[in-house]
Each structure stands twice: as C-alpha cells, then as structure tokens.
Design an enzyme around this catalytic site. Structure first.
Site, mmCIF file in Angstrom:
data_model
loop_
_atom_site.group_PDB
_atom_site.id
_atom_site.type_symbol
_atom_site.label_atom_id
_atom_site.label_comp_id
_atom_site.label_asym_id
_atom_site.label_seq_id
_atom_site.Cartn_x
_atom_site.Cartn_y
_atom_site.Cartn_z
ATOM 1 N N TYR A 36 -5.943 -5.204 -6.617
ATOM 2 C CA TYR A 36 -5.580 -5.116 -5.193
ATOM 3 C C TYR A 36 -5.008 -6.451 -4.677
ATOM 4 O O TYR A 36 -3.970 -6.482 -4.014
ATOM 5 C CB TYR A 36 -6.816 -4.694 -4.391
ATOM 6 C CG TYR A 36 -6.616 -4.724 -2.900
ATOM 7 C CD1 TYR A 36 -5.846 -3.765 -2.255
ATOM 8 C CD2 TYR A 36 -7.199 -5.731 -2.126
ATOM 9 C CE1 TYR A 36 -5.656 -3.806 -0.880
ATOM 10 C CE2 TYR A 36 -7.009 -5.776 -0.753
ATOM 11 C CZ TYR A 36 -6.237 -4.819 -0.138
ATOM 12 O OH TYR A 36 -6.045 -4.870 1.219
ATOM 13 N N LYS A 54 0.820 -1.219 0.000
ATOM 14 C CA LYS A 54 0.000 0.000 0.000
ATOM 15 C C LYS A 54 0.856 1.272 0.000
ATOM 16 O O LYS A 54 0.417 2.317 -0.471
ATOM 17 C CB LYS A 54 -0.939 -0.011 1.217
ATOM 18 C CG LYS A 54 -1.981 -1.149 1.163
ATOM 19 C CD LYS A 54 -2.724 -1.301 2.482
ATOM 20 C CE LYS A 54 -3.736 -2.436 2.449
ATOM 21 N NZ LYS A 54 -4.356 -2.681 3.776
ATOM 22 N N TYR A 69 -2.403 0.430 11.697
ATOM 23 C CA TYR A 69 -3.841 0.432 12.013
ATOM 24 C C TYR A 69 -4.081 0.875 13.450
ATOM 25 O O TYR A 69 -3.461 1.828 13.904
ATOM 26 C CB TYR A 69 -4.453 -0.952 11.692
ATOM 27 C CG TYR A 69 -3.984 -1.423 10.356
ATOM 28 C CD1 TYR A 69 -4.416 -0.769 9.202
ATOM 29 C CD2 TYR A 69 -3.060 -2.439 10.215
ATOM 30 C CE1 TYR A 69 -3.962 -1.146 7.952
ATOM 31 C CE2 TYR A 69 -2.595 -2.827 8.965
ATOM 32 C CZ TYR A 69 -3.048 -2.173 7.851
ATOM 33 O OH TYR A 69 -2.594 -2.530 6.623
HETATM 34 O O1 DON Z 1 -6.745 -7.198 2.118
HETATM 35 C C1 DON Z 1 -6.242 -7.951 2.958
HETATM 36 O O2 DON Z 1 -6.875 -8.339 3.938
HETATM 37 C C2 DON Z 1 -4.809 -8.365 2.753
HETATM 38 N N1 DON Z 1 -4.529 -8.554 1.361
HETATM 39 C C3 DON Z 1 -3.854 -7.359 3.296
HETATM 40 C C4 DON Z 1 -4.085 -7.017 4.747
HETATM 41 C C5 DON Z 1 -2.863 -6.668 5.504
HETATM 42 O O3 DON Z 1 -1.753 -6.992 5.154
HETATM 43 C C6 DON Z 1 -3.093 -5.999 6.803
HETATM 44 N N2 DON Z 1 -1.848 -5.719 7.475
HETATM 45 N N3 DON Z 1 -1.403 -5.976 8.517
#
Ligand code: DON
Length: 310
Positions: free
Chosen positions: A190, A66, A241
């Site tokens: 994505y 991201k 987060y």
């Molecule tokens: O969209 C998702 O849930 C995963 N591809 C990425 C989430 C993620 O890496 C959150 N980070 N800690």
C-alpha cells in the site's frame, strides 16, 4: 472552444494565487514539497493533450493510486470484491477508523484508506509485494504509454516509518478476517503504491480509459464499459471523502484526490484531466487543484450534470 487559452489562463491565475493551502505534513517526506507548484494536463477524447504550468513535474500520486488498484482488483475477483468492501460514501475522513467496528471490518468504500488496504490485500494474492507493485507500475506505464513511471522510495520509507493509523486500520481488519495476508506485507504494498510518482501529463494519459468507456485509445479495451461507469460513479461519490459532495457541487466530475496535491478528474466521453498543487484545503484535497477544476468546468461546460457538455 480554445482549450489551450483556457488552460493557459487557469495556470496563470493559479500561479499568482496567494492562499495555496497547506502541504501535507503527516508524511514527513511530503512536507518538504514546495507549495508554489501548479500543473494541469487534459487528454481529450479526440486525442489531444493540452497542458499548462508544471504539467511535467512529478508528484506523489498517493490516494489517486487507489483508482488503478481498484481496477486491477476488479479484474482479478470481479464483483466478489463487494463482499469485502462497500460502495457508499463514508462521510468521514480518509483515515477514519470509527465505522469499522460497527460494520464488522468491512470498509465503506475502496477509496478510504481502510478500503484501499483491503484492495491491496486482494491484489497481493499469489504474489510477493514487489510483484504486486511491479504489476501496478506496468499497468500505469501501459495506460499512459510512458515507461518513466516509478516509486519514490523516500516517500514510501517515510510513510512506512510514520503510518501508524494505517497500521491500526490494517490490524483491526485482520482481526475481522478482512485482511488475509500479513499486515506488514499488505502495508508495504500500500505505501509503495501511494508513493508512485507521476506528472499531470502521465496521469491524464493514464486516466483515458475511464473517459472512453473502458477503452484505451491505442491499445483497445482495458475494462468493460459497465466497469468504467461504476468506477466513475465511485469516484464521484467517494473520491474526495467527506468533501465528495462539495466537489460534485463545485466541479461535477468523477474525481480522485491524493494528499500529494494531485486530482484525477474524468469527463466521460470528453476528457481525462490531472491537476496538481501540493497545498491542501481543510478536507485534505488540493486547494488550487479543486479551484482550477471548478474554473475549467465553468468555462468548458464539462460536468456530468450539465446539458452543455463542452
Ligand atoms: O494512507 C495515507 O494516508 C496516504 N498514503 C494516502 C492518503 C491520501 O492521499 C488521502 N487523499 N486525499
């Protein structure tokens, strides 16, 4: 400061750690990863690369992508992006939907899933999904000087089959007009972006422009100093987060985590650091990766809040 000795001793401590957290299981392909891995790589401002543990082992970068997607989107639309994505910590989990209704489909920041999906929508303008992913891969290869970076198709497929929350987020934002392309194309982009595989070494090299005020050590300017500063600010406030405050408290560096167990951390003017260990803590961030960065900050004085400065 003997960085090699510090890194070696951190890698040894992490190799022996018994409480390694839990590997992400909501993406079935990630649940297969062996929790025993630990890697660390540091690219320093004076051009060294110091590494330890499984620093050459590839892992799924997931949400760390991201940061690079945001950099590309800002290059395309500049500050217009901030009409569609906020810049505030959400105080919620990375995949939360709760604020979207009250805030009219505008995600709090570009690092929660909803925000990253909008960023993907921006990057998709005028492109097919495969071109957009190609652009991201070329960017990462250029930044790291390494052509061996690619998408792990099994991980991308696994998330495409199970990413129901992301589908909900994308559809919800499409209803508000904040996702403009067909949802399956945006999510395809994505999921593939998240499924890019990189090693700590490749990731630390790719992050160098953020420690050097937007400059790549060999290729020159990538983005302006101001933009690099702003991306670092977002990483510090939103990169972990609802655990971003705790990460700032313990580590004190702009950082971005991913559920693959990686963290990219930036010490402006000093170092670009990548750590990886697949076991996650309760907030979904790498347990040993965070512990390793905490120890590194203690031993080096590297922190945006420190007067020691290394
Ligand atoms: O969209 C998702 O849930 C995963 N591809 C990425 C989430 C993620 O890496 C959150 N980070 N800690």
């Amino acid at each position: 400061m003997d960085l090699w000795r510090i890194v070696e001793s951190i890698a040894e401590e992490m190799r022996q750690a018994s409480d390694r957290g839990a590997v992400a299981s909501y993406i079935p392909e990630l649940a297969k990863v062996d929790p025993a891995g630990f890697g660390i790589a540091i690219a320093t401002a004076d051009g060294r690369i110091v590494e330890g543990g499984d620093s050459g082992q590839g892992f799924s970068i997931q949400s760390i992508s991201k940061v690079f997607a945001l950099t590309l989107a800002l290059g395309k639309v500049g500050d217009q992006l901030w009409k569609r994505v906020g810049r505030e910590p959400s105080g919620n989990a990375f995949n939360s939907i709760v604020q979207l209704e009250q805030e009219h489909g505008i995600p709090r920041n570009p690092f929660i899933n909803a925000g990253a999906i909008v960023v993907c929508d921006v990057n998709l303008a005028g492109h097919q999904p495969r071109e957009s992913i190609g652009e991201m891969l070329r960017f990462l290869r250029y930044l790291s000087g390494d052509d061996g970076i690619s998408v792990d198709e099994a991980v991308a497929r696994s998330e495409t089959e199970t990413g129901f929350r992301n589908m909900a987020l994308a559809n919800y934002m499409r209803a508000f007009g904040n996702v403009r392309h067909p949802v399956d194309l945006v999510l395809g982009t994505y999921f593939h972006q998240c499924a890019i595989e990189m090693s700590c070494r490749q990731l630390a090299l790719a992050g160098r422009f953020l420690m050097m005020g937007g400059r790549h050590p060999e290729a020159g300017r990538v983005i302006s100093d101001r933009r690099a500063r702003r991306i670092n600010a977002l990483m510090l406030t939103c990169g972990h987060y609802d655990a971003s405050g705790d990460f700032a408290f313990r580590v004190g560096m702009p950082g971005k985590s991913g559920v693959g167990g990686g963290i990219l951390a930036i010490v402006p003017g000093q170092a670009s650091i990548a750590v990886w260990s697949p076991g996650l803590n309760a907030s979904g961030n790498s347990q040993l990766g965070t512990a390793a960065l905490e120890r590194l900050a203690e031993e080096t004085g590297w922190s945006v809040f420190s007067a020691r400065g290394g």
